[in-house]
Design a protein around this motif. Structure first.
Motif, PDB file in Angstrom:
ATOM      1  N   LYS A 149       2.263  -0.047  -6.665  1.00 41.52           N
ATOM      2  CA  LYS A 149       1.350   0.015  -5.513  1.00 41.52           C
ATOM      3  C   LYS A 149       1.162   1.458  -5.047  1.00 41.52           C
ATOM      4  O   LYS A 149       0.049   1.871  -4.718  1.00 41.52           O
ATOM      5  N   GLU A 150       2.252   2.194  -5.048  1.00 40.41           N
ATOM      6  CA  GLU A 150       2.175   3.609  -4.652  1.00 40.41           C
ATOM      7  C   GLU A 150       1.304   4.393  -5.637  1.00 40.41           C
ATOM      8  O   GLU A 150       0.446   5.197  -5.221  1.00 40.41           O
ATOM      9  N   LYS A 151       1.491   4.176  -6.923  1.00 34.53           N
ATOM     10  CA  LYS A 151       0.668   4.861  -7.934  1.00 34.53           C
ATOM     11  C   LYS A 151      -0.789   4.469  -7.794  1.00 34.53           C
ATOM     12  O   LYS A 151      -1.683   5.303  -7.910  1.00 34.53           O
ATOM     13  N   ASN A 152      -1.028   3.188  -7.582  1.00 34.09           N
ATOM     14  CA  ASN A 152      -2.411   2.711  -7.410  1.00 34.09           C
ATOM     15  C   ASN A 152      -3.039   3.329  -6.170  1.00 34.09           C
ATOM     16  O   ASN A 152      -4.218   3.734  -6.197  1.00 34.09           O
ATOM     17  N   LYS A 153      -2.298   3.443  -5.122  1.00 31.53           N
ATOM     18  CA  LYS A 153      -2.786   4.072  -3.890  1.00 31.53           C
ATOM     19  C   LYS A 153      -3.157   5.522  -4.133  1.00 31.53           C
ATOM     20  O   LYS A 153      -4.215   6.014  -3.694  1.00 31.53           O
ATOM     21  N   ASN A 154      -2.298   6.239  -4.875  1.00 25.91           N
ATOM     22  CA  ASN A 154      -2.551   7.636  -5.217  1.00 25.91           C
ATOM     23  C   ASN A 154      -3.783   7.780  -6.117  1.00 25.91           C
ATOM     24  O   ASN A 154      -4.560   8.737  -5.977  1.00 25.91           O
ATOM     25  N   LEU A 155      -3.949   6.858  -7.054  1.00 27.43           N
ATOM     26  CA  LEU A 155      -5.115   6.902  -7.942  1.00 27.43           C
ATOM     27  C   LEU A 155      -6.410   6.641  -7.161  1.00 27.43           C
ATOM     28  O   LEU A 155      -7.461   7.228  -7.465  1.00 27.43           O
ATOM     29  N   GLN A 156      -6.353   5.768  -6.204  1.00 26.14           N
ATOM     30  CA  GLN A 156      -7.557   5.458  -5.409  1.00 26.14           C
ATOM     31  C   GLN A 156      -7.946   6.624  -4.516  1.00 26.14           C
ATOM     32  O   GLN A 156      -9.113   6.808  -4.209  1.00 26.14           O
ATOM     33  N   LYS A 157      -6.966   7.439  -4.098  1.00 23.79           N
ATOM     34  CA  LYS A 157      -7.265   8.605  -3.282  1.00 23.79           C
ATOM     35  C   LYS A 157      -7.946   9.695  -4.107  1.00 23.79           C
ATOM     36  O   LYS A 157      -8.737  10.457  -3.567  1.00 23.79           O
ATOM     37  N   SER A 158      -7.614   9.760  -5.377  1.00 19.26           N
ATOM     38  CA  SER A 158      -8.154  10.847  -6.197  1.00 19.26           C
ATOM     39  C   SER A 158      -9.551  10.629  -6.589  1.00 19.26           C
ATOM     40  O   SER A 158     -10.436  10.092  -6.598  1.00 19.26           O
TER      41      SER A 158
END
Length: 109
Positions: free
Chosen positions: A100-109
């Protein structure tokens, strides 16, 4: 039947046969001989009844001990599986949090 039961049964049968043969070949009146044979048969019957009772009690006792041992093993296995399941759930929850944290970071980029 275990070896002790077979041995005892063999000794009992041998004793009964020997007693009957001894009575039959002993010089005595027919009425006395028949009475002695009847007495020996009653004695053998009582011994066999006692042996059967003892073997039954031994079998019940053994079954009870084995059942208790099996119950303890099953309980230990269930407990062990429960702890392992908790470990797996914790690991999966951690991995899900990381994803979830990685997905959140990917969505921010």
């Amino acid at each position: 039947m275990n070896d002790h039961g077979n041995t005892f049964l063999g000794l009992l049968a041998g004793t009964a046969i020997g007693a009957v043969l001894g009575i039959l070949f002993a010089p005595d009146k027919g009425e006395n001989t028949r009475q002695r044979i009847s007495d020996e048969a009653d004695t053998a019957k009582h011994k066999l009844t006692n042996l059967a009772h003892d073997l039954k009690e031994q079998a019940l006792s053994t079954a009870s001990v084995k059942k208790q041992s099996l119950d303890e093993h099953v309980e230990a296995i269930v407990s062990d599986v429960s702890y392992k399941a908790e470990d797996i759930i914790s690991t999966l929850e951690k991995k899900l949090k990381d994803l979830k944290e990685k997905n959140k970071n990917l969505q921010k980029s």
